[in-house]
Each structure stands twice: as structure tokens, then as C-alpha cells.
Design a protein around this motif. Structure first.
Motif, PDB file in Angstrom:
ATOM      1  N   GLU A  25       0.725  -1.201   0.014  1.00  0.00           N
ATOM      2  CA  GLU A  25       0.039   0.192   0.060  1.00  0.00           C
ATOM      3  C   GLU A  25       0.816   1.175   0.033  1.00  0.00           C
ATOM      4  O   GLU A  25       0.650   2.228  -0.686  1.00  0.00           O
ATOM      5  N   ILE A  26       2.043   1.051   0.718  1.00  0.00           N
ATOM      6  CA  ILE A  26       2.929   2.462   0.801  1.00  0.00           C
ATOM      7  C   ILE A  26       3.589   2.648  -0.728  1.00  0.00           C
ATOM      8  O   ILE A  26       3.822   3.645  -0.898  1.00  0.00           O
ATOM      9  N   ALA A  27       3.818   1.415  -1.275  1.00  0.00           N
ATOM     10  CA  ALA A  27       4.589   1.442  -2.365  1.00  0.00           C
ATOM     11  C   ALA A  27       3.635   2.154  -3.633  1.00  0.00           C
ATOM     12  O   ALA A  27       4.088   3.039  -4.332  1.00  0.00           O
ATOM     13  N   LYS A  28       2.260   1.714  -3.366  1.00  0.00           N
ATOM     14  CA  LYS A  28       1.215   2.335  -4.427  1.00  0.00           C
ATOM     15  C   LYS A  28       0.960   3.773  -4.145  1.00  0.00           C
ATOM     16  O   LYS A  28       0.904   4.549  -5.086  1.00  0.00           O
ATOM     17  N   ALA A  29       1.245   4.254  -2.892  1.00  0.00           N
ATOM     18  CA  ALA A  29       1.173   5.856  -2.626  1.00  0.00           C
ATOM     19  C   ALA A  29       2.357   6.614  -3.219  1.00  0.00           C
ATOM     20  O   ALA A  29       2.220   7.687  -3.117  1.00  0.00           O
ATOM     21  N   ARG A  30       3.330   6.086  -3.364  1.00  0.00           N
ATOM     22  CA  ARG A  30       4.828   6.688  -3.537  1.00  0.00           C
ATOM     23  C   ARG A  30       4.542   7.607  -4.993  1.00  0.00           C
ATOM     24  O   ARG A  30       4.166   6.908  -5.957  1.00  0.00           O
ATOM     25  N   VAL A  31       4.815   8.678  -4.936  1.00  0.00           N
ATOM     26  CA  VAL A  31       4.673   9.226  -6.248  1.00  0.00           C
ATOM     27  C   VAL A  31       6.003  10.083  -6.580  1.00  0.00           C
ATOM     28  O   VAL A  31       6.851  10.189  -5.809  1.00  0.00           O
ATOM     29  N   ARG A  32       6.310  10.426  -7.834  1.00  0.00           N
ATOM     30  CA  ARG A  32       7.530  11.049  -8.324  1.00  0.00           C
ATOM     31  C   ARG A  32       7.485  12.414  -7.627  1.00  0.00           C
ATOM     32  O   ARG A  32       6.479  13.175  -7.926  1.00  0.00           O
ATOM     33  N   GLN A  33       8.598  13.009  -6.975  1.00  0.00           N
ATOM     34  CA  GLN A  33       8.637  14.189  -6.589  1.00  0.00           C
ATOM     35  C   GLN A  33       9.781  15.092  -7.378  1.00  0.00           C
ATOM     36  O   GLN A  33      10.959  14.752  -7.043  1.00  0.00           O
ATOM     37  N   VAL A  34       9.429  16.050  -8.200  1.00  0.00           N
ATOM     38  CA  VAL A  34      10.221  16.854  -9.054  1.00  0.00           C
ATOM     39  C   VAL A  34       9.956  18.226  -8.662  1.00  0.00           C
ATOM     40  O   VAL A  34       8.751  18.482  -8.450  1.00  0.00           O
ATOM     41  N   ASP A  35      10.925  19.125  -8.601  1.00  0.00           N
ATOM     42  CA  ASP A  35      10.844  20.393  -8.340  1.00  0.00           C
ATOM     43  C   ASP A  35      10.308  21.250  -9.634  1.00  0.00           C
ATOM     44  O   ASP A  35      10.111  20.678 -10.810  1.00  0.00           O
ATOM     45  N   ASP A  36      10.289  22.540  -9.565  1.00  0.00           N
ATOM     46  CA  ASP A  36       9.709  23.306 -10.783  1.00  0.00           C
ATOM     47  C   ASP A  36      10.690  23.326 -11.821  1.00  0.00           C
ATOM     48  O   ASP A  36      10.372  23.596 -13.012  1.00  0.00           O
ATOM     49  N   ASN A  37      12.026  23.033 -11.620  1.00  0.00           N
ATOM     50  CA  ASN A  37      13.132  23.195 -12.592  1.00  0.00           C
ATOM     51  C   ASN A  37      13.029  21.741 -13.390  1.00  0.00           C
ATOM     52  O   ASN A  37      14.124  21.499 -13.971  1.00  0.00           O
ATOM     53  N   GLY A  38      12.398  20.833 -12.799  1.00  0.00           N
ATOM     54  CA  GLY A  38      12.505  19.484 -13.253  1.00  0.00           C
ATOM     55  C   GLY A  38      13.550  18.607 -12.790  1.00  0.00           C
ATOM     56  O   GLY A  38      14.081  17.468 -13.355  1.00  0.00           O
ATOM     57  N   ARG A  39      13.947  18.865 -11.530  1.00  0.00           N
ATOM     58  CA  ARG A  39      15.015  18.242 -10.756  1.00  0.00           C
ATOM     59  C   ARG A  39      14.384  17.361  -9.606  1.00  0.00           C
ATOM     60  O   ARG A  39      13.498  17.747  -9.138  1.00  0.00           O
ATOM     61  N   ALA A  40      15.062  16.270  -9.174  1.00  0.00           N
ATOM     62  CA  ALA A  40      14.760  15.396  -8.441  1.00  0.00           C
ATOM     63  C   ALA A  40      15.826  15.577  -7.077  1.00  0.00           C
ATOM     64  O   ALA A  40      17.113  15.958  -7.495  1.00  0.00           O
ATOM     65  N   TYR A  41      15.339  15.913  -5.706  1.00  0.00           N
ATOM     66  CA  TYR A  41      16.319  16.144  -4.701  1.00  0.00           C
ATOM     67  C   TYR A  41      16.595  15.147  -3.849  1.00  0.00           C
ATOM     68  O   TYR A  41      15.681  14.241  -3.486  1.00  0.00           O
ATOM     69  N   GLY A  42      17.724  14.956  -3.356  1.00  0.00           N
ATOM     70  CA  GLY A  42      17.932  14.106  -2.128  1.00  0.00           C
ATOM     71  C   GLY A  42      19.135  14.508  -1.155  1.00  0.00           C
ATOM     72  O   GLY A  42      20.095  15.151  -1.653  1.00  0.00           O
ATOM     73  N   THR A  43      18.732  14.153   0.112  1.00  0.00           N
ATOM     74  CA  THR A  43      19.726  14.604   1.097  1.00  0.00           C
ATOM     75  C   THR A  43      20.643  13.453   1.401  1.00  0.00           C
ATOM     76  O   THR A  43      20.027  12.519   1.673  1.00  0.00           O
ATOM     77  N   GLY A  44      21.781  13.471   1.635  1.00  0.00           N
ATOM     78  CA  GLY A  44      22.519  12.361   2.460  1.00  0.00           C
ATOM     79  C   GLY A  44      23.264  12.759   3.343  1.00  0.00           C
ATOM     80  O   GLY A  44      23.845  13.916   3.510  1.00  0.00           O
ATOM     81  N   ARG A  45      23.595  11.963   4.265  1.00  0.00           N
ATOM     82  CA  ARG A  45      24.424  12.176   5.469  1.00  0.00           C
ATOM     83  C   ARG A  45      25.424  10.761   5.606  1.00  0.00           C
ATOM     84  O   ARG A  45      25.064   9.864   5.784  1.00  0.00           O
TER      85      ARG A  45
END
Length: 186
Positions: free
Chosen positions: A47-67
Motif C-alpha cells: 500500500e505504501i509503495a502504491k502511494a509513492r509518487v514522483r517528486q520533482v521541483d519546478d526546474n524538473g529536478r529530483a532532490y535527495g539529502t545524504g548524510r
């Protein structure tokens, strides 16, 4: 439940109502059919996997934070020719060691998307290996945000797990975290 069963005894013989034996059988089947915890978790994950959607900003870029350790990396990916910049420098200039460069490209090779994205990242803090780990996690999260179907191969390869190991603190009476001072007999 008992009250309803007692009430049903009084209504035996009325058409349309199940007999008391049938009700007990249905209840017994339901109790035997209880799903295991693993099945429930699997259904929840689906159910969680079905709820996942593509997250892209206004410039057409996807963002990720890593630590990783003390390093923090902010990573943006967008479709392109495979340009890779780290803090406004080419990544082969910023990371001269081949092992570090290979580690950065591993999420792309695992998802078979090598050379399809332009990567722009800023990283600060920590040392070289910590920065490589932070960028790798940021790339994996950005790929997942770009295409949610890439999550299973990234998860199976361990690229979406944050490495929580950090330097152990120094203890009083010790030279470092665990190292003791040289022992003196007198």
C-alpha cells in the motif's frame, strides 16, 4: 457477542437467518484465517509503495539529502548527458581516487541509469570518505524521488540505508575513546 447468540436461539426457524451452528463455524473460520504478521507487513508495504509518487521541483529536478559521519550532501538530478559536479567542480577533480568515484556511480549502475542524469551536488563537513558516503545516499534518494520504481533495487543493494556509525566520544581517564595511557609500574 454472547447476547446476540442467545437472541438467535430464540429466532431459530425464521427464514433468512443462519443457524447458531453456522454462525459458530463462520466465526471459527475467521479466527483460523487470521493473517500472520509478515503478511500484514507485506500488505502494508504494498500500500505504501502504491502511494509513492514522483517528486520533482519546478526546474524538473529530483532532490535527495545524504548524510555520513559529519558530512551533509544535497543532491539534485535531472535528465542529461551524465555531467557530475560536486561543489562547482567536476567529480573526478574533487575525488581523485578511483574507489571513491566508483562508489558514487554504484547507485546508477545498480539501477542501469548510468549516464542518463546530470548530477549537481553540494557537500560540506567531514572528510573525503564521509563526503562520498553522503553523496551516494543523496544520489540514491534523488533517484528514488525521480522514479519510485527504482526503490526495490536500491533498497536491496543497501543504498537507501543511512550509515549511522560516527566517531566514538573520548572518555575521561583514557587517551582516546578506548586507548589507555601507557602503563607505568611505579
Amino acid at each position: 457477542m454472547l447476547d446476540s447468540l442467545i437472541a438467535l436461539k430464540d429466532f431459530e426457524g425464521i427464514e433468512g437467518l443462519p443457524t447458531l451452528g453456522e454462525i459458530e463455524d463462520i466465526r471459527y473460520e475467521k479466527s483460523r484465517r487470521k493473517s500472520t504478521r509478515a503478511e500484514m507487513e507485506r500488505q502494508k508495504q504494498e500500500e505504501i509503495a502504491k502511494a509513492r509518487v514522483r517528486q520533482v521541483d519546478d526546474n524538473g529536478r529530483a532532490y535527495g539529502t545524504g548524510r555520513r559521519k559529519c558530512s551533509i550532501a544535497r543532491v539534485w538530478i535531472q535528465p542529461g548527458e551524465g555531467n557530475f559536479t560536486v561543489n562547482e567542480k567536476q567529480f573526478d577533480v574533487y575525488f581523485p581516487m578511483l574507489d571513491h568515484r566508483a562508489a558514487l556511480l554504484r547507485p546508477f549502475s545498480e539501477t542501469k541509469t548510468l549516464g542518463r542524469f546530470d548530477i549537481d551536488c553540494t557537500v560540506k563537513g567531514g572528510g573525503v570518505s564521509g563526503q562520498v558516503g553522503a553523496i551516494q545516499l543523496g544520489i540514491s534518494r534523488a533517484l528514488q524521488n525521480w522514479e519510485p520504481d527504482l526503490r526495490p533495487p536500491l533498497r536491496n543493494a543497501g543504498f537507501l540505508t543511512r550509515d549511522s556509525r560516527v566517531v566514538e566520544r573520548k572518555k575521561p581517564g583514557k587517551a582516546k575513546a578506548r586507548k589507555s595511557f601507557q602503563w607505568v609500574k611505579r
